[in-house]
Design an enzyme around this catalytic site. Structure first.
Site, PDB file in Angstrom:
ATOM      1  N   LYS A 168       0.845  -1.188   0.000  1.00  0.00           N
ATOM      2  CA  LYS A 168       0.000   0.000   0.000  1.00  0.00           C
ATOM      3  C   LYS A 168       0.883   1.242   0.000  1.00  0.00           C
ATOM      4  CE  LYS A 168      -3.944  -2.266   0.496  1.00  0.00           C
ATOM      5  NZ  LYS A 168      -5.134  -2.148  -0.362  1.00  0.00           N
ATOM      6  N   ASP A 197      -0.686  -0.167  -4.435  1.00  0.00           N
ATOM      7  CA  ASP A 197      -2.117   0.107  -4.328  1.00  0.00           C
ATOM      8  C   ASP A 197      -2.318   1.427  -3.600  1.00  0.00           C
ATOM      9  OD1 ASP A 197      -4.854   0.064  -4.078  1.00  0.00           O
ATOM     10  OD2 ASP A 197      -4.964  -1.853  -3.030  1.00  0.00           O
ATOM     11  N   GLU A 223      -2.254   0.598  -8.605  1.00  0.00           N
ATOM     12  CA  GLU A 223      -3.667   0.241  -8.490  1.00  0.00           C
ATOM     13  C   GLU A 223      -4.494   1.370  -7.871  1.00  0.00           C
ATOM     14  OE1 GLU A 223      -6.152  -3.005  -5.779  1.00  0.00           O
ATOM     15  OE2 GLU A 223      -4.181  -3.534  -6.572  1.00  0.00           O
ATOM     16  N   GLU A 249     -11.670  -2.663  -8.721  1.00  0.00           N
ATOM     17  CA  GLU A 249     -12.182  -2.975  -7.387  1.00  0.00           C
ATOM     18  C   GLU A 249     -13.445  -2.181  -7.063  1.00  0.00           C
ATOM     19  OE1 GLU A 249     -10.691  -2.032  -2.809  1.00  0.00           O
ATOM     20  OE2 GLU A 249      -9.215  -2.364  -4.392  1.00  0.00           O
ATOM     21  N   ASP A 272     -14.123  -7.480  -9.508  1.00  0.00           N
ATOM     22  CA  ASP A 272     -14.440  -8.202  -8.277  1.00  0.00           C
ATOM     23  C   ASP A 272     -15.821  -8.816  -8.451  1.00  0.00           C
ATOM     24  OD1 ASP A 272     -15.666  -8.613  -5.664  1.00  0.00           O
ATOM     25  OD2 ASP A 272     -14.054  -7.420  -4.778  1.00  0.00           O
TER      26      ASP A 272
END
Length: 370
Positions: A168, A197, A223, A249, A272
């Site tokens: 992250k 991400d 991401e 996502e 997802d």
């Protein structure tokens, strides 16, 4: 033809196995929505969906009051027709997370039922492209962890044969993000994929600036760098950096995915199954991505997504975040850093119904007699 006779809806809260923080939130609870569908022959299919701590009770009401009653008496094999009927019935609340999450629990249950009746594992019924998929881990990459802890976890994943690890980013100072990534690259070498991400935290200009700072470290992707509905911003970013941009996502419509692909706003599709509304639309997005020569690397739900990634030829990776261990007796089989597709008919998830009943905070049953 086997008509649907009974449906059960349950909500089971699950605490995360480890503290999970990112640039905008902390994952405190998975409200797991479980739907069981029985047909007239006594066959049963189980599906599920999830939230990350809010909205579970609203999804339960949407299912119990508006969606599930429309299943009773329907042919369980008419999955496409059921999905479209339920989507139209709730057209005033689509496109959006709540309706998609509710639809997903039903749709996944119907696919599980179909696969069980056919005696086939889901991945074969839905396409059967391959029997395994590479794994990458996210469990050791949370934003609160010190850089040394990130490195330790990623080295363990590398030792186990995983092909990559996700970290992250989104620290207040860009230099902190760079340091985290730099230490990982130095420790892991050039053959291991580092994925980042951002959890939608950046403005367009800041995302472009940070991508430029991270470019020397050969990232596998960046991401959710921007708010998920900022199509133009993603186009600008994708044109400014060689780092692949991953989205999906937080996208809830196949047409939104189409726009991102058509306009060059992404290069990796992270659809997802819960947030898109189930297996039925998931497969459409995956096949559309194949037409654009883009890989599919779905977000979360590893216990389900291993089957879907193995179903399609452009399924590239599965994200390793175990979350169902408390309410299942099955475990993902891993070999040389790859997730093996389940052999059992259906989703390949063995639910622990005693544990589910112990943890369940709400249950609704709807049948033909009701």
């Amino acid at each position: 033809m086997a008509l649907i006779e009974q449906v059960e809806i349950l909500m089971v809260p699950l605490a995360p196995k480890t503290l999970r923080t990112d640039a905008i939130q902390s994952f405190v609870c998975q409200e797991t929505i479980i739907v069981r569908v029985w047909d007239a022959d006594g066959a049963v299919g189980t599906g599920y969906s999830y939230t990350i701590g809010t909205g579970g009770s609203s999804i339960m009401r949407l299912l119990a009051d508006h969606l599930v009653p429309r299943l009773i008496g329907r042919d369980a094999d008419g999955i496409e027709g059921i999905w479209n009927d339920l989507k139209f019935h709730t057209h005033a609340t689509t496109v959006g997370a709540m309706t998609s999450l509710a639809l997903a629990a039903i749709d996944t249950a119907l696919w599980d039922l179909r696969a069980r009746r056919a005696g086939l594992p889901l991945w074969k019924l839905a396409g059967g492209a391959k029997d395994r998929a590479p794994l990458y881990t996210t469990e050791g990459g949370w934003l609160h962890l010190a850089p040394e802890a990130l490195v330790e976890d990623a080295l363990e994943a590398q030792r186990l044969g995983f092909g990559g690890a996700k970290v992250k980013i989104g620290k207040p100072n860009a230099s902190e993000d760079v340091k985290r990534v730099e230490l990982l690259r130095l420790a892991l070498g050039d053959e291991f994929d580092i994925l980042t991400d951002c959890n939608q935290v950046f403005t367009v200009d800041e995302a472009i600036r940070r991508a430029a700072m991270l470019e020397p470290y050969d990232l596998g992707w960046i991401e959710e760098p921007l708010p998920a509905d900022d199509l133009d911003g993603h186009i600008r970013l994708s044109r400014s950096t060689p780092i692949p941009v991953a989205v999906g996502e937080s996208i809830y419509s196949i047409r939104h995915f189409r726009e991102y692909m058509q306009k060059g706003a992404c290069s990796i599709v992270q659809v997802d199954a819960a947030r898109i509304g189930g297996i039925t639309p998931w497969l459409k997005v995956a096949h559309m991505a194949e037409g654009f020569n883009m890989p599919v690397c779905p977000h979360f739900l590893m216990e389900l997504h291993v089957s879907l990634v193995c179903a399609v030829p452009n399924g590239q990776r599965v994200e390793y975040i175990p979350q169902l261990d408390e309410i299942t007796t099955s475990r993902m089989r891993i070999e040389d850093g790859h997730a093996l597709a389940p052999d059992e008919p259906g989703l390949g998830i063995a639910w622990d119904w005693d544990a589910i009943k112990d943890k369940c905070v709400e249950a609704v049953e709807i049948s033909a007699e009701r």
